[in-house]
Design a protein around this motif. Structure first.
Motif, PDB file in Angstrom:
ATOM      1  N   GLY A   1     -70.601 -52.920  65.985  1.00 37.75           N
ATOM      2  CA  GLY A   1     -71.346 -52.302  66.574  1.00 37.75           C
ATOM      3  C   GLY A   1     -72.855 -51.945  66.107  1.00 37.75           C
ATOM      4  N   LYS A   2     -73.474 -51.067  66.622  1.00 36.53           N
ATOM      5  CA  LYS A   2     -74.778 -50.582  66.018  1.00 36.53           C
ATOM      6  C   LYS A   2     -74.787 -49.113  66.406  1.00 36.53           C
ATOM      7  CE  LYS A   2     -77.359 -52.774  69.667  1.00 36.53           C
ATOM      8  NZ  LYS A   2     -78.303 -53.824  70.088  1.00 36.53           N
ATOM      9  N   VAL A   3     -75.552 -48.612  65.687  1.00 39.74           N
ATOM     10  CA  VAL A   3     -75.860 -47.151  65.686  1.00 39.74           C
ATOM     11  C   VAL A   3     -77.504 -46.801  65.611  1.00 39.74           C
ATOM     12  CG1 VAL A   3     -75.735 -44.740  64.719  1.00 39.74           C
ATOM     13  CG2 VAL A   3     -73.758 -46.397  64.801  1.00 39.74           C
ATOM     14  N   ILE A   4     -78.151 -46.202  66.533  1.00 38.03           N
ATOM     15  CA  ILE A   4     -79.579 -46.155  66.625  1.00 38.03           C
ATOM     16  C   ILE A   4     -79.686 -44.871  66.752  1.00 38.03           C
ATOM     17  CG2 ILE A   4     -81.509 -46.695  67.914  1.00 38.03           C
ATOM     18  CD1 ILE A   4     -79.974 -48.992  69.250  1.00 38.03           C
ATOM     19  N   GLU A   5     -80.437 -44.485  65.563  1.00 37.70           N
ATOM     20  CA  GLU A   5     -81.110 -42.925  65.515  1.00 37.70           C
ATOM     21  C   GLU A   5     -82.496 -42.699  65.982  1.00 37.70           C
ATOM     22  OE1 GLU A   5     -80.448 -41.091  61.735  1.00 37.70           O
ATOM     23  OE2 GLU A   5     -78.407 -41.249  61.638  1.00 37.70           O
ATOM     24  N   LEU A   6     -82.662 -41.659  67.083  1.00 35.51           N
ATOM     25  CA  LEU A   6     -84.083 -41.659  67.646  1.00 35.51           C
ATOM     26  C   LEU A   6     -84.437 -40.143  67.175  1.00 35.51           C
ATOM     27  CD1 LEU A   6     -83.067 -42.977  71.060  1.00 35.51           C
ATOM     28  CD2 LEU A   6     -84.539 -44.209  69.404  1.00 35.51           C
ATOM     29  N   ASP A   7     -85.571 -39.925  66.805  1.00 33.39           N
ATOM     30  CA  ASP A   7     -86.115 -38.573  66.542  1.00 33.39           C
ATOM     31  C   ASP A   7     -87.040 -38.415  67.727  1.00 33.39           C
ATOM     32  OD1 ASP A   7     -84.979 -38.089  64.101  1.00 33.39           O
ATOM     33  OD2 ASP A   7     -86.572 -39.199  63.068  1.00 33.39           O
ATOM     34  N   LEU A   8     -86.653 -37.328  68.427  1.00 31.26           N
ATOM     35  CA  LEU A   8     -87.540 -36.979  69.808  1.00 31.26           C
ATOM     36  C   LEU A   8     -88.227 -35.729  69.454  1.00 31.26           C
ATOM     37  CD1 LEU A   8     -84.240 -37.775  72.147  1.00 31.26           C
ATOM     38  CD2 LEU A   8     -86.178 -39.521  71.419  1.00 31.26           C
ATOM     39  N   ALA A   9     -89.225 -35.301  70.393  1.00 27.50           N
ATOM     40  CA  ALA A   9     -89.770 -34.350  70.400  1.00 27.50           C
ATOM     41  C   ALA A   9     -88.813 -33.182  71.122  1.00 27.50           C
ATOM     42  CB  ALA A   9     -91.045 -34.330  71.113  1.00 27.50           C
ATOM     43  N   ASP A  10     -88.991 -31.764  70.459  1.00 25.35           N
ATOM     44  CA  ASP A  10     -88.213 -30.897  70.783  1.00 25.35           C
ATOM     45  C   ASP A  10     -88.529 -30.704  72.363  1.00 25.35           C
ATOM     46  OD1 ASP A  10     -87.015 -30.542  68.571  1.00 25.35           O
ATOM     47  OD2 ASP A  10     -88.235 -28.816  67.668  1.00 25.35           O
ATOM     48  N   GLY A  11     -87.411 -30.275  73.123  1.00 22.69           N
ATOM     49  CA  GLY A  11     -87.641 -30.063  74.620  1.00 22.69           C
ATOM     50  C   GLY A  11     -86.179 -29.932  75.193  1.00 22.69           C
ATOM     51  N   ASP A  12     -85.973 -30.104  76.496  1.00 20.70           N
ATOM     52  CA  ASP A  12     -85.002 -30.051  77.111  1.00 20.70           C
ATOM     53  C   ASP A  12     -83.739 -31.046  76.846  1.00 20.70           C
ATOM     54  OD1 ASP A  12     -83.394 -30.875  80.354  1.00 20.70           O
ATOM     55  OD2 ASP A  12     -83.471 -28.506  79.568  1.00 20.70           O
ATOM     56  N   THR A  13     -82.617 -30.384  76.315  1.00 15.37           N
ATOM     57  CA  THR A  13     -81.633 -31.597  75.886  1.00 15.37           C
ATOM     58  C   THR A  13     -81.333 -32.407  77.075  1.00 15.37           C
ATOM     59  OG1 THR A  13     -80.728 -29.540  74.456  1.00 15.37           O
ATOM     60  CG2 THR A  13     -79.376 -31.592  74.761  1.00 15.37           C
ATOM     61  N   ALA A  14     -80.710 -31.782  78.313  1.00 18.09           N
ATOM     62  CA  ALA A  14     -80.858 -32.796  79.338  1.00 18.09           C
ATOM     63  C   ALA A  14     -81.703 -33.709  79.801  1.00 18.09           C
ATOM     64  CB  ALA A  14     -80.381 -31.797  80.573  1.00 18.09           C
TER      65      ALA A  14
ATOM     66  N   MET B   1     -85.738 -32.712  67.855  1.00 16.68           N
ATOM     67  CA  MET B   1     -84.212 -33.195  68.033  1.00 16.68           C
ATOM     68  C   MET B   1     -83.823 -34.610  68.036  1.00 16.68           C
ATOM     69  SD  MET B   1     -83.245 -33.012  72.178  1.00 16.68           S
ATOM     70  CE  MET B   1     -84.490 -31.746  72.345  1.00 16.68           C
ATOM     71  N   LYS B   2     -82.707 -34.900  67.391  1.00 15.92           N
ATOM     72  CA  LYS B   2     -82.176 -36.137  67.238  1.00 15.92           C
ATOM     73  C   LYS B   2     -81.121 -36.726  68.225  1.00 15.92           C
ATOM     74  CE  LYS B   2     -81.750 -37.267  62.802  1.00 15.92           C
ATOM     75  NZ  LYS B   2     -82.254 -38.189  61.983  1.00 15.92           N
ATOM     76  N   ALA B   3     -81.191 -37.854  68.418  1.00 11.42           N
ATOM     77  CA  ALA B   3     -80.403 -38.687  69.455  1.00 11.42           C
ATOM     78  C   ALA B   3     -80.044 -39.938  68.549  1.00 11.42           C
ATOM     79  CB  ALA B   3     -81.087 -39.060  70.555  1.00 11.42           C
ATOM     80  N   VAL B   4     -78.526 -39.912  68.754  1.00  3.70           N
ATOM     81  CA  VAL B   4     -77.667 -40.900  68.146  1.00  3.70           C
ATOM     82  C   VAL B   4     -77.243 -41.795  69.109  1.00  3.70           C
ATOM     83  CG1 VAL B   4     -76.057 -41.603  66.462  1.00  3.70           C
ATOM     84  CG2 VAL B   4     -77.406 -39.703  66.017  1.00  3.70           C
ATOM     85  N   VAL B   5     -77.427 -43.189  69.216  1.00  3.68           N
ATOM     86  CA  VAL B   5     -76.662 -44.163  70.246  1.00  3.68           C
ATOM     87  C   VAL B   5     -75.839 -44.737  69.633  1.00  3.68           C
ATOM     88  CG1 VAL B   5     -77.254 -45.400  72.005  1.00  3.68           C
ATOM     89  CG2 VAL B   5     -78.947 -43.856  71.592  1.00  3.68           C
ATOM     90  N   HIS B   6     -74.609 -45.025  70.000  1.00  3.98           N
ATOM     91  CA  HIS B   6     -73.588 -45.783  69.550  1.00  3.98           C
ATOM     92  C   HIS B   6     -73.231 -46.956  70.340  1.00  3.98           C
ATOM     93  CE1 HIS B   6     -72.234 -42.977  66.624  1.00  3.98           C
ATOM     94  NE2 HIS B   6     -72.404 -42.138  67.170  1.00  3.98           N
TER      95      HIS B   6
END
Length: 79
Positions: free
Chosen positions: A39-52, A1-6
Motif C-alpha cells: 500500500g501507500k501512506v500519504i502525509e499531508l500538513d494542513l493549516a490548523d482549523g476545524d478537525t471535522a 495539523m497533520k493528516a495521514v492517509v493509508h
C-alpha cells in the motif's frame, strides 16, 4: 495539523507488487510469509482549523486524487 492517509488495494484485487515482495522475502530466507499486500501512506500538513472540516477535505482529496476508489480503500487519521 497533520493528516495521514493509508491507501490499500481492496480485498480480492490482485497485488503483483505484494506478491513480488512475498517472493523476495522467501528468497532471502524469511519463510512463513504467506501473503503480502502493498500500500501507500500519504502525509499531508494542513493549516490548523476545524478537525471535522479537515477530515472532510482530505476525504474529498482521496475521492478525487489520492486513491483509486474502484480498486483501493483508504483510511484517514487526523493528528
Amino acid at each position: 495539523m497533520k493528516a495521514v492517509v493509508h491507501v490499500m488495494l481492496k480485498p480480492g484485487v490482485l497485488d503483483p507488487q505484494g506478491e513480488a515482495v512475498r517472493h523476495a522475502l522467501g528468497a532471502l530466507g524469511f519463510g512463513g510469509v504467506e501473503g503480502v499486500r502493498q500500500g501507500k501512506v500519504i502525509e499531508l500538513d494542513l493549516a490548523d482549523g476545524d478537525t471535522a472540516e479537515a477530515e472532510a477535505q482530505v476525504r474529498r482529496m482521496c475521492e478525487k486524487l489520492l486513491a483509486n476508489t474502484v480498486i483501493e480503500s483508504y483510511r484517514i487519521e487526523i493528528a
